[in-house]
Design a protein around this motif. Structure first.
Motif, PDB file in Angstrom:
ATOM      1  N   PHE A  58       0.842  -1.190   0.000  1.00 14.24           N
ATOM      2  CA  PHE A  58       0.000   0.000   0.000  1.00 14.24           C
ATOM      3  C   PHE A  58       0.881   1.246   0.000  1.00 14.24           C
ATOM      4  CE2 PHE A  58      -2.245  -3.462   2.036  1.00 14.24           C
ATOM      5  CZ  PHE A  58      -3.441  -3.478   1.323  1.00 14.24           C
ATOM      6  N   CYS A  59       0.561   2.166  -0.871  1.00 17.89           N
ATOM      7  CA  CYS A  59       1.338   3.391  -1.024  1.00 17.89           C
ATOM      8  C   CYS A  59       1.389   4.164   0.295  1.00 17.89           C
ATOM      9  CB  CYS A  59       0.705   4.260  -2.107  1.00 17.89           C
ATOM     10  SG  CYS A  59       1.416   5.917  -2.228  1.00 17.89           S
ATOM     11  N   PRO A  60       2.587   4.432   0.848  1.00 15.98           N
ATOM     12  CA  PRO A  60       2.663   5.182   2.101  1.00 15.98           C
ATOM     13  C   PRO A  60       2.174   6.619   1.964  1.00 15.98           C
ATOM     14  CG  PRO A  60       4.861   4.826   1.192  1.00 15.98           C
ATOM     15  CD  PRO A  60       3.916   3.991   0.384  1.00 15.98           C
ATOM     16  N   GLY A  61       2.424   7.219   0.782  1.00 12.37           N
ATOM     17  CA  GLY A  61       1.952   8.585   0.578  1.00 12.37           C
ATOM     18  C   GLY A  61       0.440   8.672   0.537  1.00 12.37           C
ATOM     19  N   CYS A  62      -0.203   7.738  -0.181  1.00 12.05           N
ATOM     20  CA  CYS A  62      -1.666   7.716  -0.245  1.00 12.05           C
ATOM     21  C   CYS A  62      -2.263   7.397   1.120  1.00 12.05           C
ATOM     22  CB  CYS A  62      -2.135   6.698  -1.277  1.00 12.05           C
ATOM     23  SG  CYS A  62      -1.743   7.128  -2.985  1.00 12.05           S
ATOM     24  N   PHE A 109      -0.994   8.600  -8.304  1.00 12.07           N
ATOM     25  CA  PHE A 109      -2.124   9.135  -7.554  1.00 12.07           C
ATOM     26  C   PHE A 109      -2.517  10.478  -8.161  1.00 12.07           C
ATOM     27  CE2 PHE A 109       1.688  10.768  -5.549  1.00 12.07           C
ATOM     28  CZ  PHE A 109       1.386  12.104  -5.302  1.00 12.07           C
ATOM     29  N   LEU A 110      -3.760  10.857  -7.943  1.00 16.47           N
ATOM     30  CA  LEU A 110      -4.263  12.094  -8.536  1.00 16.47           C
ATOM     31  C   LEU A 110      -5.533  12.508  -7.817  1.00 16.47           C
ATOM     32  CD1 LEU A 110      -3.345  13.789 -11.091  1.00 16.47           C
ATOM     33  CD2 LEU A 110      -5.262  12.741 -12.279  1.00 16.47           C
ATOM     34  N   LEU A 111      -5.730  13.799  -7.682  1.00 20.68           N
ATOM     35  CA  LEU A 111      -6.972  14.335  -7.148  1.00 20.68           C
ATOM     36  C   LEU A 111      -7.719  15.032  -8.274  1.00 20.68           C
ATOM     37  CD1 LEU A 111      -8.807  14.938  -4.698  1.00 20.68           C
ATOM     38  CD2 LEU A 111      -7.492  17.055  -4.379  1.00 20.68           C
ATOM     39  N   ASN A 112      -8.947  14.599  -8.523  1.00 22.11           N
ATOM     40  CA  ASN A 112      -9.788  15.182  -9.560  1.00 22.11           C
ATOM     41  C   ASN A 112     -10.991  15.874  -8.939  1.00 22.11           C
ATOM     42  OD1 ASN A 112      -8.943  14.363 -12.447  1.00 22.11           O
ATOM     43  ND2 ASN A 112      -8.746  12.452 -11.316  1.00 22.11           N
ATOM     44  N   TYR A 160     -10.980  20.074 -12.752  1.00 20.44           N
ATOM     45  CA  TYR A 160      -9.633  20.331 -12.228  1.00 20.44           C
ATOM     46  C   TYR A 160      -8.994  19.008 -11.852  1.00 20.44           C
ATOM     47  CZ  TYR A 160      -5.938  22.132  -9.144  1.00 20.44           C
ATOM     48  OH  TYR A 160      -4.732  22.419  -8.552  1.00 20.44           O
ATOM     49  N   SER A 161      -7.670  18.955 -11.922  1.00 21.57           N
ATOM     50  CA  SER A 161      -6.933  17.810 -11.400  1.00 21.57           C
ATOM     51  C   SER A 161      -5.572  18.281 -10.925  1.00 21.57           C
ATOM     52  CB  SER A 161      -6.777  16.712 -12.460  1.00 21.57           C
ATOM     53  OG  SER A 161      -5.906  17.142 -13.495  1.00 21.57           O
ATOM     54  N   THR A 162      -5.033  17.578  -9.936  1.00 22.48           N
ATOM     55  CA  THR A 162      -3.698  17.907  -9.447  1.00 22.48           C
ATOM     56  C   THR A 162      -3.058  16.672  -8.844  1.00 22.48           C
ATOM     57  OG1 THR A 162      -2.426  19.469  -8.077  1.00 22.48           O
ATOM     58  CG2 THR A 162      -4.464  18.606  -7.121  1.00 22.48           C
ATOM     59  N   GLY A 222       0.759  19.356  -5.630  1.00 17.40           N
ATOM     60  CA  GLY A 222      -0.586  19.925  -5.589  1.00 17.40           C
ATOM     61  C   GLY A 222      -1.469  19.205  -4.595  1.00 17.40           C
ATOM     62  N   VAL A 223      -1.259  17.903  -4.432  1.00 17.63           N
ATOM     63  CA  VAL A 223      -1.964  17.123  -3.415  1.00 17.63           C
ATOM     64  C   VAL A 223      -1.334  17.359  -2.049  1.00 17.63           C
ATOM     65  CG1 VAL A 223      -2.454  14.776  -2.622  1.00 17.63           C
ATOM     66  CG2 VAL A 223      -2.796  15.369  -5.021  1.00 17.63           C
TER      67      VAL A 223
END
Length: 210
Positions: free
Chosen positions: A86-90, A152-155, A168-170, A174-175
């Motif tokens: 599992f991604c530690p950043g996520c 990973f991405l935030l939309n 929008y996406s970042t 940006g996250v």
């Protein structure tokens, strides 16, 4: 962590006030710049987005379903690093997703999707005791169509009736900039203590997610 021997210099109250005032000028300039960027962001055009069906613990859900009764949707793409990884950043990010009721009161829904199989997601959510809504995008082209690929991405999405549009996406920093813990650490003397930071000589620094 143990106490660090590296310390900021000690100065008089007058010298501190002068240094703080200089920093405040830079901070206000950054705030005004962020306000201008936010105004530009609100004026972005939008693009119509396709129809997707995800798997959830309650059965199939569409991208439109994730809005619920709201007109706006924030959708985070959680990285899929393979079975039992599992991604530690996520993970760091998802732990800080709170007050979804506050977002909802302003017409914004939140959900997290991932190309992880649903069982893997559900098990991780249970282990972490997360209440963030989630669904599996495995088997769909959603992450690729968003440009997330394996990352990973935030939309942000807006709906007009049944039609869904991306506004929008970042990703990357940006996250990073919306995280409570990271922003608080940026105010602290030692910062995030991560190796990439520009810190004074002797400041404690460690690998990111180390």
């Amino acid at each position: 962590m143990t106490d660090n021997k590296a310390l900021p210099p000690v100065v008089s109250a007058e010298e501190w006030e002068k240094a703080r005032a200089e920093l405040l000028t830079a901070e206000k300039e950054a705030t005004r710049a962020q306000d201008r960027i936010a105004a530009q962001r609100r004026r972005l055009p939008m693009v119509r987005f396709g129809e997707y069906t995800f798997a959830s613990t309650g059965g199939p859900v569409t991208l439109r379903d994730l809005f619920g009764e709201h007109q706006q949707l924030a959708l985070y793409q959680f990285m899929h690093n393979g079975p039992d990884h599992f991604c530690p950043g996520c993970t760091h990010f998802t732990k800080q997703v709170t007050d979804l009721d506050g977002l909802a009161r302003n017409g914004l829904a939140w959900a997290t999707v991932s190309d992880m199989p649903l069982d893997q997601m559900a098990g991780y959510w249970k282990q972490k005791e997360w209440t963030v809504p989630f669904a599996s995008s495995a088997g769909t082209t959603f992450s690729a169509d968003c440009g997330a690929g394996g990352g990973f991405l935030l939309n942000l999405f807006l709906r007009d009736g049944e039609d869904v549009y991306r506004t929008y996406s970042t990703g990357q920093r940006g996250v990073d900039r919306i995280l409570f813990v990271n922003n608080m650490l940026d105010l602290a003397p030692y910062g995030r203590q991560e190796a990439w930071e520009d810190s004074p000589e002797g400041w404690p620094q460690y690998p990111t997610y180390g």
